[in-house]
Design a protein around this motif. Structure first.
Motif, mmCIF file in Angstrom:
data_model
loop_
_atom_site.group_PDB
_atom_site.id
_atom_site.type_symbol
_atom_site.label_atom_id
_atom_site.label_comp_id
_atom_site.label_asym_id
_atom_site.label_seq_id
_atom_site.Cartn_x
_atom_site.Cartn_y
_atom_site.Cartn_z
ATOM 1 N N ARG A 2 -8.750 0.186 -19.795
ATOM 2 C CA ARG A 2 -7.591 1.064 -19.629
ATOM 3 C C ARG A 2 -7.900 2.421 -20.240
ATOM 4 O O ARG A 2 -8.328 2.503 -21.385
ATOM 5 C CB ARG A 2 -6.344 0.454 -20.280
ATOM 6 C CG ARG A 2 -5.918 -0.866 -19.648
ATOM 7 C CD ARG A 2 -4.582 -1.356 -20.186
ATOM 8 N NE ARG A 2 -4.240 -2.640 -19.579
ATOM 9 C CZ ARG A 2 -3.625 -2.788 -18.412
ATOM 10 N NH1 ARG A 2 -3.264 -1.701 -17.728
ATOM 11 N NH2 ARG A 2 -3.344 -3.977 -17.929
ATOM 12 N N THR A 8 -9.506 -2.163 -13.686
ATOM 13 C CA THR A 8 -9.743 -0.871 -14.332
ATOM 14 C C THR A 8 -8.553 0.021 -14.013
ATOM 15 O O THR A 8 -8.258 0.254 -12.837
ATOM 16 C CB THR A 8 -11.041 -0.216 -13.817
ATOM 17 O OG1 THR A 8 -12.160 -1.029 -14.171
ATOM 18 C CG2 THR A 8 -11.225 1.169 -14.438
ATOM 19 N N CYS A 65 -11.851 -9.191 -16.926
ATOM 20 C CA CYS A 65 -12.206 -8.185 -17.930
ATOM 21 C C CYS A 65 -11.478 -6.890 -17.571
ATOM 22 O O CYS A 65 -11.209 -6.621 -16.400
ATOM 23 C CB CYS A 65 -13.718 -7.971 -18.010
ATOM 24 S SG CYS A 65 -14.524 -7.719 -16.414
ATOM 25 N N PHE A 66 -11.174 -6.098 -18.602
ATOM 26 C CA PHE A 66 -10.236 -4.999 -18.413
ATOM 27 C C PHE A 66 -10.718 -3.712 -19.081
ATOM 28 O O PHE A 66 -11.372 -3.738 -20.131
ATOM 29 C CB PHE A 66 -8.866 -5.371 -18.984
ATOM 30 C CG PHE A 66 -8.286 -6.623 -18.394
ATOM 31 C CD1 PHE A 66 -7.598 -6.587 -17.193
ATOM 32 C CD2 PHE A 66 -8.456 -7.846 -19.028
ATOM 33 C CE1 PHE A 66 -7.069 -7.735 -16.640
ATOM 34 C CE2 PHE A 66 -7.936 -9.011 -18.479
ATOM 35 C CZ PHE A 66 -7.239 -8.957 -17.288
ATOM 36 N N ASP A 100 -14.819 -3.794 -25.335
ATOM 37 C CA ASP A 100 -13.776 -4.080 -26.322
ATOM 38 C C ASP A 100 -13.590 -2.975 -27.363
ATOM 39 O O ASP A 100 -12.965 -3.209 -28.397
ATOM 40 C CB ASP A 100 -14.049 -5.413 -27.038
ATOM 41 C CG ASP A 100 -14.357 -6.537 -26.059
ATOM 42 O OD1 ASP A 100 -13.557 -6.730 -25.127
ATOM 43 O OD2 ASP A 100 -15.392 -7.204 -26.216
ATOM 44 N N ARG A 132 -16.099 -2.574 -19.274
ATOM 45 C CA ARG A 132 -14.904 -3.412 -19.408
ATOM 46 C C ARG A 132 -15.049 -4.378 -20.592
ATOM 47 O O ARG A 132 -16.111 -4.494 -21.197
ATOM 48 C CB ARG A 132 -14.684 -4.218 -18.127
ATOM 49 C CG ARG A 132 -14.211 -3.414 -16.941
ATOM 50 C CD ARG A 132 -13.609 -4.378 -15.928
ATOM 51 N NE ARG A 132 -13.630 -3.853 -14.570
ATOM 52 C CZ ARG A 132 -13.206 -4.543 -13.524
ATOM 53 N NH1 ARG A 132 -12.772 -5.773 -13.670
ATOM 54 N NH2 ARG A 132 -13.232 -4.000 -12.312
ATOM 55 N N SER A 133 -13.964 -5.104 -20.873
ATOM 56 C CA SER A 133 -13.957 -6.053 -21.979
ATOM 57 C C SER A 133 -14.880 -7.231 -21.694
ATOM 58 O O SER A 133 -15.321 -7.453 -20.561
ATOM 59 C CB SER A 133 -12.539 -6.558 -22.234
ATOM 60 O OG SER A 133 -12.035 -7.240 -21.091
ATOM 61 N N GLN A 168 -9.503 -6.041 -24.260
ATOM 62 C CA GLN A 168 -9.641 -4.975 -23.273
ATOM 63 C C GLN A 168 -10.246 -3.754 -23.947
ATOM 64 O O GLN A 168 -10.035 -3.521 -25.138
ATOM 65 C CB GLN A 168 -8.301 -4.635 -22.618
ATOM 66 C CG GLN A 168 -7.187 -4.276 -23.562
ATOM 67 C CD GLN A 168 -5.884 -4.010 -22.806
ATOM 68 O OE1 GLN A 168 -5.908 -3.571 -21.656
ATOM 69 N NE2 GLN A 168 -4.757 -4.267 -23.443
ATOM 70 N N GLY A 216 -10.338 -9.036 -12.878
ATOM 71 C CA GLY A 216 -9.822 -8.103 -13.862
ATOM 72 C C GLY A 216 -9.459 -6.786 -13.219
ATOM 73 O O GLY A 216 -9.246 -6.707 -12.006
#
Length: 338
Positions: free
Chosen positions: A145, A113, A142-143, A185, A160-161, A167, A111
């Motif tokens: 932003r 960041t 996993c993200f 999330d 992260r998600s 995300q 994933g």
């Protein structure tokens, strides 16, 4: 001073720490430079820092003592890493970002960041690491932003998600004060203030211009509507509609966020209309006024109030909270004239 008795090389390192702010002891670093840069300004990396040769650095990056920058990291122009801060994993930072002492950004996970420009990550804050959701499966992407112009203060944590389909998102110009937690999330909009020790569980949505006072706790899947205010020490287990104020355990509606609306430039006509609308919805004059859905419909059809855009927005915010997969609104007291 005891450190004067240390071996010479230790004295040199410690001495350089006290002169970090002047960057006089930095050496130019010739690692991989962003190919998009037209004019190269030299970067400054302390000899004790560990910067992987595959890391991509913009122009004028400053990296202090005992920092770490991983192989997949990308730092924008004029980023500054204070002593003991670290960037790990697939992490991308925009221009003019600052990592204070002890800050950790990113994680060696699948994933990414992604952090925008002009962000400050406070002392010992942890941003973009693995979530605390037991449903997370090792190996899933996993993200996280984050937008521009955010200030994330000391000891905060942002995760992260929980899986590749989600995300964690933080918008622009938010102030996240000390020891706050933003779980997996979550979606946070713009221009919000989360006061010290505000805790957001997973999948919480915070719209724009929301202000939480200290030690606020928000349950999973709740939504905080724009321009609302959460009183200190509140436990929010249901949605807070736009423009409203709640407090207590469990949090109850306490009226409109009048002071916040004035500060944000709402006109006297809009505020007067919102107050009249609030009374019609939550303070009916008799028990014969029907359900809250009936009162919302009557208000929407009102000849004057139903034509004011902010009132229409408040009505829609309340209605949305009663839709499927939502938690309803915070409790309110049934006031009447009898």
């Amino acid at each position: 001073m005891k450190w004067l008795l240390m071996p010479r090389h230790n004295k040199a390192v410690l001495s350089s720490l006290f002169r970090f702010s002047s960057f006089s002891i930095f050496r130019p670093f010739s690692s991989k430079i962003d190919a998009a840069a037209d004019d190269w300004n030299p970067n400054f990396v302390h000899p004790s820092a560990i910067v992987h040769p595959n890391a991509i650095l913009g122009q004028g990056v400053s990296i202090g003592p005992f920092c770490t920058v991983g192989s997949s990291a990308k730092l924008g122009n004029a980023c500054k890493l204070y002593p003991g801060s670290h960037v790990f994993g697939h992490t991308q930072m925009g221009d003019n970002c600052i990592l204070m002492t002890g800050a950790v950004v990113g994680d060696e996970l699948p994933g990414k960041t992604v952090i925008g420009s002009n962000n400050t990550i406070g002392h010992h804050a942890v941003v973009g690491v693995k979530c605390q959701d037991l449903k997370y499966k090792d190996g899933d992407e996993c993200f996280l932003r984050i937008g521009d112009n955010n200030e994330i203060r000391e000891y905060s944590s942002i995760h992260r998600s929980s899986n590749p389909n989600y995300q964690t998102v933080i918008g622009h110009s938010n102030l996240i004060m000390g020891s706050c937690h933003v779980a997996h999330d979550c979606k946070i909009g713009n221009n919000n203030i989360l006061a010290n020790s505000s805790l957001l569980a997973g999948h919480v949505i915070v719209e724009d211009y929301v202000h939480t006072a200290g030690a606020t706790v928000v349950h999973q899947y709740c939504r905080l509507g724009s321009f609302c205010f959460i009183g200190g020490g509140s436990v929010v287990s249901q949605d807070v509609p736009k423009f409203m104020m709640v407090s207590g355990d469990r949090a109850e509606l306490r009226g409109l966020n009048l002071e916040g609306l004035r500060r944000r430039g709402f006109s006297s006509t809009e505020i007067k209309g919102l107050r009249a609308a609030y009374r019609k919805i939550f303070m009916p004059m008799s028990f014969e006024s029907g359900s809250i859905e009936d009162r919302l419909e009557d208000l929407a059809q009102h000849e004057e109030l139903g034509q004011i855009p902010v009132i229409c927005s408040m009505i829609q915010s309340i209605r949305d909270s009663f839709s499927d997969n939502r938690r309803g609104i915070c409790k309110f007291r049934h006031w009447n004239a009898s």
